[in-house]
Enzyme design. Structure first.
Site, mmCIF file in Angstrom:
data_model
loop_
_atom_site.group_PDB
_atom_site.id
_atom_site.type_symbol
_atom_site.label_atom_id
_atom_site.label_comp_id
_atom_site.label_asym_id
_atom_site.label_seq_id
_atom_site.Cartn_x
_atom_site.Cartn_y
_atom_site.Cartn_z
ATOM 1 N N ILE A 190 19.240 -15.949 -28.820
ATOM 2 C CA ILE A 190 20.535 -16.157 -29.600
ATOM 3 C C ILE A 190 20.311 -16.443 -31.048
ATOM 4 O O ILE A 190 21.068 -15.946 -31.950
ATOM 5 C CB ILE A 190 21.204 -17.440 -28.763
ATOM 6 C CG1 ILE A 190 22.796 -17.237 -29.137
ATOM 7 C CG2 ILE A 190 20.882 -18.598 -29.227
ATOM 8 C CD1 ILE A 190 23.628 -16.125 -28.837
ATOM 9 N N SER B 295 9.400 -21.931 -35.035
ATOM 10 C CA SER B 295 9.128 -21.112 -33.852
ATOM 11 C C SER B 295 7.629 -21.344 -33.237
ATOM 12 O O SER B 295 6.749 -21.214 -33.797
ATOM 13 C CB SER B 295 9.069 -19.505 -34.273
ATOM 14 O OG SER B 295 8.627 -18.749 -33.003
ATOM 15 N N LYS C 119 25.426 -24.286 -27.606
ATOM 16 C CA LYS C 119 25.731 -24.878 -26.211
ATOM 17 C C LYS C 119 24.564 -24.844 -25.261
ATOM 18 O O LYS C 119 23.791 -23.911 -25.261
ATOM 19 C CB LYS C 119 26.982 -24.560 -25.923
ATOM 20 C CG LYS C 119 27.208 -22.980 -25.809
ATOM 21 C CD LYS C 119 26.728 -22.466 -24.377
ATOM 22 C CE LYS C 119 25.974 -21.188 -24.230
ATOM 23 N NZ LYS C 119 25.774 -20.793 -22.868
ATOM 24 N N ASP D 85 25.379 -22.173 -17.465
ATOM 25 C CA ASP D 85 25.086 -21.594 -18.863
ATOM 26 C C ASP D 85 26.139 -20.842 -19.402
ATOM 27 O O ASP D 85 26.674 -21.075 -20.349
ATOM 28 C CB ASP D 85 23.506 -21.108 -18.792
ATOM 29 C CG ASP D 85 23.315 -20.728 -20.242
ATOM 30 O OD1 ASP D 85 22.975 -21.655 -21.089
ATOM 31 O OD2 ASP D 85 23.237 -19.422 -20.426
HETATM 32 P P1 NAP Z 1 15.529 -17.789 -24.970
HETATM 33 O O1 NAP Z 1 15.779 -16.572 -25.507
HETATM 34 O O2 NAP Z 1 15.039 -18.388 -24.033
HETATM 35 O O3 NAP Z 1 15.315 -18.677 -26.444
HETATM 36 C C1 NAP Z 1 14.940 -20.043 -26.506
HETATM 37 C C2 NAP Z 1 13.962 -20.209 -27.715
HETATM 38 O O4 NAP Z 1 13.682 -21.330 -27.846
HETATM 39 C C3 NAP Z 1 12.500 -19.881 -27.057
HETATM 40 O O5 NAP Z 1 12.353 -18.093 -27.395
HETATM 41 C C4 NAP Z 1 11.549 -20.573 -28.099
HETATM 42 O O6 NAP Z 1 11.643 -19.967 -29.192
HETATM 43 C C5 NAP Z 1 12.387 -21.929 -28.114
HETATM 44 N N1 NAP Z 1 11.851 -22.798 -27.295
HETATM 45 C C6 NAP Z 1 11.405 -22.643 -25.918
HETATM 46 N N2 NAP Z 1 10.968 -23.716 -25.413
HETATM 47 C C7 NAP Z 1 10.906 -24.748 -26.457
HETATM 48 C C8 NAP Z 1 10.709 -26.051 -26.498
HETATM 49 N N3 NAP Z 1 9.959 -26.491 -25.379
HETATM 50 N N4 NAP Z 1 10.502 -26.575 -27.463
HETATM 51 C C9 NAP Z 1 10.980 -26.052 -28.775
HETATM 52 N N5 NAP Z 1 11.576 -24.754 -28.757
HETATM 53 C C10 NAP Z 1 11.320 -24.035 -27.779
HETATM 54 O O7 NAP Z 1 17.109 -18.591 -24.945
HETATM 55 P P2 NAP Z 1 18.375 -18.246 -25.610
HETATM 56 O O8 NAP Z 1 19.220 -17.073 -24.855
HETATM 57 O O9 NAP Z 1 18.269 -17.894 -27.087
HETATM 58 O O10 NAP Z 1 19.334 -19.524 -25.536
HETATM 59 C C11 NAP Z 1 18.965 -20.525 -26.209
HETATM 60 C C12 NAP Z 1 20.215 -21.503 -26.085
HETATM 61 O O11 NAP Z 1 21.391 -20.518 -26.532
HETATM 62 C C13 NAP Z 1 20.831 -21.790 -24.778
HETATM 63 O O12 NAP Z 1 21.214 -23.122 -24.760
HETATM 64 C C14 NAP Z 1 21.997 -20.785 -24.360
HETATM 65 O O13 NAP Z 1 22.955 -21.418 -23.643
HETATM 66 C C15 NAP Z 1 22.371 -20.804 -25.813
HETATM 67 N N6 NAP Z 1 23.101 -19.239 -25.773
HETATM 68 C C16 NAP Z 1 22.487 -18.200 -25.480
HETATM 69 C C17 NAP Z 1 23.325 -17.137 -25.469
HETATM 70 C C18 NAP Z 1 22.704 -15.766 -25.121
HETATM 71 O O14 NAP Z 1 23.583 -14.907 -25.077
HETATM 72 N N7 NAP Z 1 21.400 -15.547 -24.842
HETATM 73 C C19 NAP Z 1 24.675 -17.051 -25.936
HETATM 74 C C20 NAP Z 1 25.139 -18.369 -26.414
HETATM 75 C C21 NAP Z 1 24.492 -19.327 -26.413
HETATM 76 P P3 NAP Z 1 10.359 -20.147 -30.141
HETATM 77 O O15 NAP Z 1 9.003 -19.683 -29.528
HETATM 78 O O16 NAP Z 1 10.809 -18.943 -31.313
HETATM 79 O O17 NAP Z 1 10.343 -21.373 -30.809
#
Ligand code: NAP
Length: 312
Positions: free
Chosen positions: A14, A36, A92, A170
């Site tokens: 995201i 990151s 969120k 989610d």
């Molecule tokens: P994601 O692709 O898994 O990305 C989350 C990122 O957070 C990871 O790539 C990592 O990035 C970082 N991270 C993971 N574990 C961590 C930790 N323990 N401490 C610090 N940083 C950590 O997930 P995402 O889809 O982007 O979703 C993230 C949030 O956005 C969620 O709450 C989700 O509900 C919300 N969201 C997602 C979407 C969607 O379509 N995907 C849409 C709206 C909202 P680094 O390695 O770069 O730190």
């Protein structure tokens, strides 16, 4: 208009798909840094860090951070940022628990910085229109169908299946955030049936029955992560005086009594950052927790049903 130096913490899907372009496209923001854990270094950021705490310490000019990590780790990161005097935008769901969110609200108030809990699905014109049309009406029937393919939208993401990852809530919380924005009266979770794969700690599907306290109402939501083929993000509403609203495709299309009223491309994250700039300029916070409460309530009163294991 002041320019706000901002950093992104957690550079996953995201952050890359939405936050980065929305920040770049808004002259009120300057992307000062990205933190990151994996060590990603986007060209657009002036500084990059692996440890977000280092970023908070090293950049006195950093005014705000957007926290785009999974929810399980959001509270600690947000707490550290607020206590370092930074304003915070929360993806969120805003935290893992209601108590964590209360803690963040209290710290933001004490430190006098902005805390913004975002609900991206609320930032569509069709949602605003639906809210205006429903104002002052009684809702008699509500059916939410929020059904998508988890393998397509969350490939390889393990945190969503872990405790505190919320599972189907989610995406489901997006539907709830639209409901809490548009409905003229509060709704409560009356019943919830949560389907947990036998090998996972978060639900893959949920059926909810709401009440608003009125007799004769029929208010339901059905969330499912097992839908392949066409995806469904639809809300159907009937008012007691016979109006029929169809809010389709995640809140971007609205029809009243079968006639299209709004059909506009989604600009959710542009809307989020425009609002964040206004909040920073006016030194205000915006933490609306009703969608999050409904999810907590569904887990609290929900019946747990074990279903077949889910394999990625
Ligand atoms: P994601 O692709 O898994 O990305 C989350 C990122 O957070 C990871 O790539 C990592 O990035 C970082 N991270 C993971 N574990 C961590 C930790 N323990 N401490 C610090 N940083 C950590 O997930 P995402 O889809 O982007 O979703 C993230 C949030 O956005 C969620 O709450 C989700 O509900 C919300 N969201 C997602 C979407 C969607 O379509 N995907 C849409 C709206 C909202 P680094 O390695 O770069 O730190």
């Amino acid at each position: 208009m002041a320019t706000h130096n901002i950093g992104i913490i957690g550079f996953g899907k995201i952050a890359q798909d939405q936050h980065l372009p929305a920040i770049k496209g808004n002259p009120a923001f300057d992307l000062l840094a990205v933190a990151s854990k994996r060590g990603l270094k986007p060209d657009e950021a002036k500084h990059t860090f692996q440890d977000y705490r280092e970023m908070l310490r090293a950049l006195p000019d950093l005014e705000a951070v957007s926290i785009c990590t999974p929810p399980q780790v959001r509270h600690q990161i947000a707490r550290d940022a607020l206590l370092a005097g930074k304003s915070v935008l929360l993806e969120k769901p805003p935290a893992a628990t209601l108590s964590e969110l209360e803690d963040l609200k209290a710290i933001a108030k004490r430190t006098g910085v902005t805390l913004f809990a975002t609900w991206h699905a609320q930032y569509n014109h069709a949602v605003d229109e639906a809210r205006a049309i429903l104002a002052g009406h009684k809702v008699k029937r509500l059916v939410v169908n929020w059904k998508e393919d988890v393998r397509h939208w969350h490939p390889g993401q393990q945190w969503i299946w872990q405790a505190g990852g919320f599972g189907i809530f989610d995406p489901g919380i997006n539907a709830l955030s639209i409901l809490t924005r548009i409905l003229p009266e509060p709704i409560f979770i009356q019943q919830a049936k949560l389907q947990f794969p036998s090998n996972r700690d978060a639900p893959i599907a949920a059926d909810l029955v709401f009440s608003s306290g009125d007799a004769g109402e029929d208010l339901q939501a059905h969330f499912d992560w097992r839908q392949t083929g066409p995806q469904t993000w639809d809300i159907e509403i009937e008012t007691a005086d016979g109006k029929h609203l169809d809010l389709a495709e995640g809140g971007i299309r609205l029809a009243i009594d079968g006639k299209a009223i709004v059909e506009e491309p989604s600009e959710e994250y542009e809307g989020i950052y425009a609002r964040f700039a206004r909040l920073l300029d006016s030194k205000q916070s915006d933490v609306e927790d009703t969608p999050f409460r409904l999810v907590a309530d569904a887990f609290m009163v929900g019946q747990r049903v074990t279903v077949e294991p889910f394999m990625d």
